[in-house]
Write a protein that holds these residues in place. Structure first.
Motif, PDB file in Angstrom:
ATOM      1  N   CYS A 115      -5.245  12.902  -2.228  1.00 14.57           N
ATOM      2  CA  CYS A 115      -3.938  13.707  -2.136  1.00 14.57           C
ATOM      3  C   CYS A 115      -4.588  14.342  -3.927  1.00 14.57           C
ATOM      4  CB  CYS A 115      -3.215  13.104  -2.442  1.00 14.57           C
ATOM      5  SG  CYS A 115      -1.795  13.975  -4.157  1.00 14.57           S
ATOM      6  N   VAL A 117      -3.368  15.542  -6.366  1.00 18.99           N
ATOM      7  CA  VAL A 117      -2.114  15.263  -7.273  1.00 18.99           C
ATOM      8  C   VAL A 117      -2.809  13.487  -8.305  1.00 18.99           C
ATOM      9  CG1 VAL A 117       0.142  15.005  -8.409  1.00 18.99           C
ATOM     10  CG2 VAL A 117      -0.591  16.646  -6.436  1.00 18.99           C
ATOM     11  N   CYS A 118      -2.016  12.774  -7.426  1.00 19.49           N
ATOM     12  CA  CYS A 118      -2.905  11.475  -7.559  1.00 19.49           C
ATOM     13  C   CYS A 118      -4.598  11.022  -7.244  1.00 19.49           C
ATOM     14  CB  CYS A 118      -1.445  10.661  -6.864  1.00 19.49           C
ATOM     15  SG  CYS A 118      -1.947  10.522  -5.462  1.00 19.49           S
ATOM     16  N   HIS A 127       2.986  11.901   2.147  1.00 17.56           N
ATOM     17  CA  HIS A 127       2.427  11.930   1.283  1.00 17.56           C
ATOM     18  C   HIS A 127       3.200  12.725  -0.061  1.00 17.56           C
ATOM     19  CE1 HIS A 127       0.175   9.862  -2.302  1.00 17.56           C
ATOM     20  NE2 HIS A 127       0.150  10.964  -2.413  1.00 17.56           N
ATOM     21  N   CYS A 132       4.049  10.328  -2.749  1.00 18.04           N
ATOM     22  CA  CYS A 132       2.988  10.789  -3.408  1.00 18.04           C
ATOM     23  C   CYS A 132       3.510  10.356  -5.466  1.00 18.04           C
ATOM     24  CB  CYS A 132       2.984  11.919  -4.032  1.00 18.04           C
ATOM     25  SG  CYS A 132       1.405  12.630  -5.173  1.00 18.04           S
TER      26      CYS A 132
HETATM   27 ZN   LIG Z   1      -0.723  11.769  -4.550  1.00 19.03          ZN
END
Ligand SMILES: [Zn+2]
Length: 204
Positions: A115, A117-118, A127, A132
């Motif tokens: 991912c 983002v994270c 997710h 997420c």
């Molecule tokens: Zn994420």
């Protein structure tokens, strides 16, 4: 097939089909016949593609097609008065056709599926849109406790969530899914990160 000439487009065939199907397709000799070729969509009698027949076919293959089942997530989705662009994203998510990194990997595109983002979990549809950390904060602000619902699959999760919401909240849920998808696209493709508050605001 390349447009205007009787020749397979190797790049597209390699991108879309597995080894076995690539070989079967490439074994068809396009130069043999003097006949004109045309694409034929077998799910319509006319041979012409339609979104409606494609949708029925996808749902039928998943065992989810049932015209009379008004309670199904599909019927529910299209009854929600959310903007069409948001319904379209959710429909693609439910149909597993959102091009997440994992979906692209399934299609054998060589990419890292973590991912963006994270950087913790695989970037699946569930997710990105639900589990997420960024998405969880957004759902919190919207007043949806994601842990109350089945987190096995996006379709199960959304079915349960929508069944507990009033009409206004259903629209917000659909729009938040769209906003989350747009936020991660902005990050991946434009290197523009969004905030939780801005993302939720887009859903109200
Ligand atoms: Zn994420």
């Amino acid at each position: 097939m390349k447009i205007g000439i009787k020749e397979w487009d190797l790049d597209i065939i390699k991108d879309v089909f597995n080894d076995r199907d690539q070989k079967l397709i490439l074994d068809i000799d396009m130069q043999d016949s003097g006949d004109e070729y045309m694409l034929y969509w077998k799910h319509e009698n006319s041979g012409l593609y339609s979104v409606k027949s494609a949708y029925r076919w996808i749902q039928f293959n998943k065992g989810r097609w049932c015209i009379e089942d008004k309670a199904s997530i599909w019927a529910k989705l299209w009854s929600i008065k959310a903007p069409p662009k948001t319904l379209n994203v959710v429909w693609r998510a439910l149909s597993k056709c959102l091009p997440t990194l994992v979906q692209l990997q399934i299609k054998r595109v060589q990419i890292e599926a973590l991912c963006p983002v994270c950087h913790v979990d695989s970037k699946t549809i569930l997710h990105i849109l639900v589990t997420c950390e960024f998405a969880q904060h957004c759902w919190d602000i919207l007043g949806i406790d994601i842990q109350r619902f089945k987190l096995t699959d996006f379709i199960d999760w959304l079915t349960e969530v929508l069944s507990t919401c009033n009409l206004k909240k259903q629209v917000e849920c659909i729009t938040l899914c769209w906003a989350l998808w747009r936020a991660q696209n902005d990050l991946v493709w434009n290197q523009r990160s969004s905030t939780v508050n801005k993302t939720v605001a887009a859903a109200k």
